[in-house]
Design a protein around this motif. Structure first.
Motif, mmCIF file in Angstrom:
data_model
loop_
_atom_site.group_PDB
_atom_site.id
_atom_site.type_symbol
_atom_site.label_atom_id
_atom_site.label_comp_id
_atom_site.label_asym_id
_atom_site.label_seq_id
_atom_site.Cartn_x
_atom_site.Cartn_y
_atom_site.Cartn_z
ATOM 1 N N ALA A 3 0.544 -2.802 3.270
ATOM 2 C CA ALA A 3 -0.700 -2.942 2.519
ATOM 3 C C ALA A 3 -0.409 -3.443 1.110
ATOM 4 O O ALA A 3 0.733 -3.382 0.638
ATOM 5 C CB ALA A 3 -1.431 -1.609 2.471
ATOM 6 N N ASN A 50 -2.681 3.311 9.964
ATOM 7 C CA ASN A 50 -3.872 3.051 10.769
ATOM 8 C C ASN A 50 -3.704 3.394 12.243
ATOM 9 O O ASN A 50 -4.517 2.988 13.061
ATOM 10 C CB ASN A 50 -4.317 1.594 10.601
ATOM 11 C CG ASN A 50 -3.286 0.600 11.097
ATOM 12 O OD1 ASN A 50 -2.228 0.968 11.596
ATOM 13 N ND2 ASN A 50 -3.597 -0.677 10.949
ATOM 14 N N TRP A 91 1.864 1.439 2.355
ATOM 15 C CA TRP A 91 1.673 1.412 3.800
ATOM 16 C C TRP A 91 0.301 1.950 4.170
ATOM 17 O O TRP A 91 -0.139 2.971 3.646
ATOM 18 C CB TRP A 91 2.763 2.257 4.467
ATOM 19 C CG TRP A 91 2.940 1.937 5.907
ATOM 20 C CD1 TRP A 91 2.509 2.698 6.971
ATOM 21 C CD2 TRP A 91 3.553 0.786 6.467
ATOM 22 N NE1 TRP A 91 2.838 2.070 8.146
ATOM 23 C CE2 TRP A 91 3.483 0.896 7.867
ATOM 24 C CE3 TRP A 91 4.163 -0.348 5.917
ATOM 25 C CZ2 TRP A 91 3.987 -0.066 8.740
ATOM 26 C CZ3 TRP A 91 4.679 -1.306 6.766
ATOM 27 C CH2 TRP A 91 4.589 -1.161 8.157
ATOM 28 N N SER A 92 -0.352 1.266 5.089
ATOM 29 C CA SER A 92 -1.622 1.718 5.646
ATOM 30 C C SER A 92 -1.336 2.389 6.980
ATOM 31 O O SER A 92 -0.836 1.754 7.913
ATOM 32 C CB SER A 92 -2.567 0.533 5.837
ATOM 33 O OG SER A 92 -3.773 0.985 6.411
ATOM 34 N N LYS A 141 2.642 -9.060 6.820
ATOM 35 C CA LYS A 141 1.963 -7.854 7.298
ATOM 36 C C LYS A 141 1.867 -7.913 8.806
ATOM 37 O O LYS A 141 1.021 -8.611 9.347
ATOM 38 C CB LYS A 141 0.585 -7.729 6.663
ATOM 39 C CG LYS A 141 0.641 -7.549 5.171
ATOM 40 C CD LYS A 141 -0.741 -7.491 4.594
ATOM 41 C CE LYS A 141 -0.672 -7.399 3.086
ATOM 42 N NZ LYS A 141 -2.001 -7.432 2.493
ATOM 43 N N ALA A 173 -4.485 -1.229 -2.790
ATOM 44 C CA ALA A 173 -5.144 -0.469 -1.731
ATOM 45 C C ALA A 173 -4.700 0.996 -1.693
ATOM 46 O O ALA A 173 -5.365 1.825 -1.078
ATOM 47 C CB ALA A 173 -4.887 -1.113 -0.372
ATOM 48 N N ALA A 174 -3.590 1.316 -2.343
ATOM 49 C CA ALA A 174 -3.068 2.688 -2.321
ATOM 50 C C ALA A 174 -3.946 3.608 -3.158
ATOM 51 O O ALA A 174 -4.174 3.352 -4.345
ATOM 52 C CB ALA A 174 -1.634 2.716 -2.836
ATOM 53 N N GLY A 216 1.694 1.749 11.760
ATOM 54 C CA GLY A 216 0.821 1.262 10.699
ATOM 55 C C GLY A 216 1.124 -0.167 10.314
ATOM 56 O O GLY A 216 1.758 -0.914 11.068
ATOM 57 N N GLY A 224 -6.101 5.640 8.565
ATOM 58 C CA GLY A 224 -6.817 4.746 7.671
ATOM 59 C C GLY A 224 -6.404 4.882 6.207
ATOM 60 O O GLY A 224 -6.763 4.052 5.383
ATOM 61 N N GLU A 225 -5.657 5.929 5.888
ATOM 62 C CA GLU A 225 -5.229 6.146 4.509
ATOM 63 C C GLU A 225 -4.077 5.196 4.154
ATOM 64 O O GLU A 225 -3.201 4.931 4.968
ATOM 65 C CB GLU A 225 -4.784 7.600 4.337
ATOM 66 C CG GLU A 225 -4.539 7.993 2.913
ATOM 67 C CD GLU A 225 -4.262 9.483 2.728
ATOM 68 O OE1 GLU A 225 -4.072 9.878 1.578
ATOM 69 O OE2 GLU A 225 -4.208 10.230 3.734
ATOM 70 N N THR A 226 -4.126 4.685 2.941
ATOM 71 C CA THR A 226 -3.048 3.844 2.423
ATOM 72 C C THR A 226 -2.359 4.596 1.302
ATOM 73 O O THR A 226 -3.013 5.063 0.361
ATOM 74 C CB THR A 226 -3.593 2.495 1.903
ATOM 75 O OG1 THR A 226 -4.193 1.805 2.991
ATOM 76 C CG2 THR A 226 -2.482 1.645 1.317
#
Length: 162
Positions: free
Chosen positions: A45, A135, A132-133, A36, A49-50, A42, A74-76
C-alpha cells in the motif's frame, strides 16, 4: 575438547558471514518502483493509506517483539521494523509455505538480493517501514530469512480478522 571449541568457532564465523552476506544496505525498492502484487496475506500500500504504525523490534537473540499482532481485514498498517541488534536482520511477510521456500533459497544463496514490498531488510541500529494492506483474513507468518536466523526460530505470526 579443543575439537568442540574449533567447531563452535567455525559455526559462529559461518553464521556471522551468512548474516552479512546481504550487505549492510536496504534492499527496499526505490520510491515509485514498487509493484503492488496481491499475495495471500495482503497487498503493498501507499504510505498515506496507513492509519496507524506498529513497531516491531528485531534482536540478535533471533526474536521479534512483538512476535504476534492482529489486524482487521482491510486495515493498512505501517510496520516500522527496527533492528536493535549488531547484525543484519529482515522481516518478511508470508505464509509458512512461502517462508519455508524462501528460507531454503537463502541457505543455498545467502547473498541473494531480493527487494519486495513485503520485505524489510534492516541494517544494525536502523529502521525500515513496510506499508501493507491486510485484505485477506487468516493466520499468516513473518520471519527473518537470513541464513541461520529462520532456522534459529526468528519467526512470528499475524492474524487478520473479519
Amino acid at each position: 575438547m579443543k575439537t568442540m571449541q574449533f567447531i563452535a568457532v567455525c559455526a559462529l564465523l559461518a553464521s556471522a558471514s551468512a548474516s552479512f552476506a546481504h550487505g549492510n544496505s536496504s534492499h527496499a525498492p526505490a520510491a515509485g518502483t514498487m509493484i503492488k502484487e496481491q499475495k495471500a496475506w495482503g497487498i503493498a500500500a501507499d504510505e498515506q493509506a496507513a492509519l496507524r504504525t506498529l513497531t516491531i523490534e528485531m534482536t540478535d537473540d533471533m526474536r521479534f517483539a512483538p512476535d504476534h499482532f492482529t489486524v482487521k481485514r482491510g486495515e493498512t498498517l505501517r510496520l516500522r521494523v527496527v533492528n536493535k541488534g549488531q547484525v543484519m536482520h529482515e522481516m518478511v511477510l508470508g505464509t509458512k509455505a512461502s517462508l519455508d521456500e524462501h528460507a531454503q533459497m537463502m541457505l543455498k544463496y545467502p547473498g541473494m538480493e531480493h527487494a519486495e514490498p513485503h520485505i524489510a531488510h534492516v541494517a544494525p541500529g536502523k529502521a525500515e517501514d513496510l506499508v501493507w494492506s491486510f485484505n485477506r483474513t487468516g493466520e499468516f507468518d513473518f520471519a527473518c530469512l537470513i541464513a541461520g536466523h529462520y532456522q534459529a526460530g526468528m519467526t512470528g505470526r499475524f492474524t487478520v480478522t473479519e
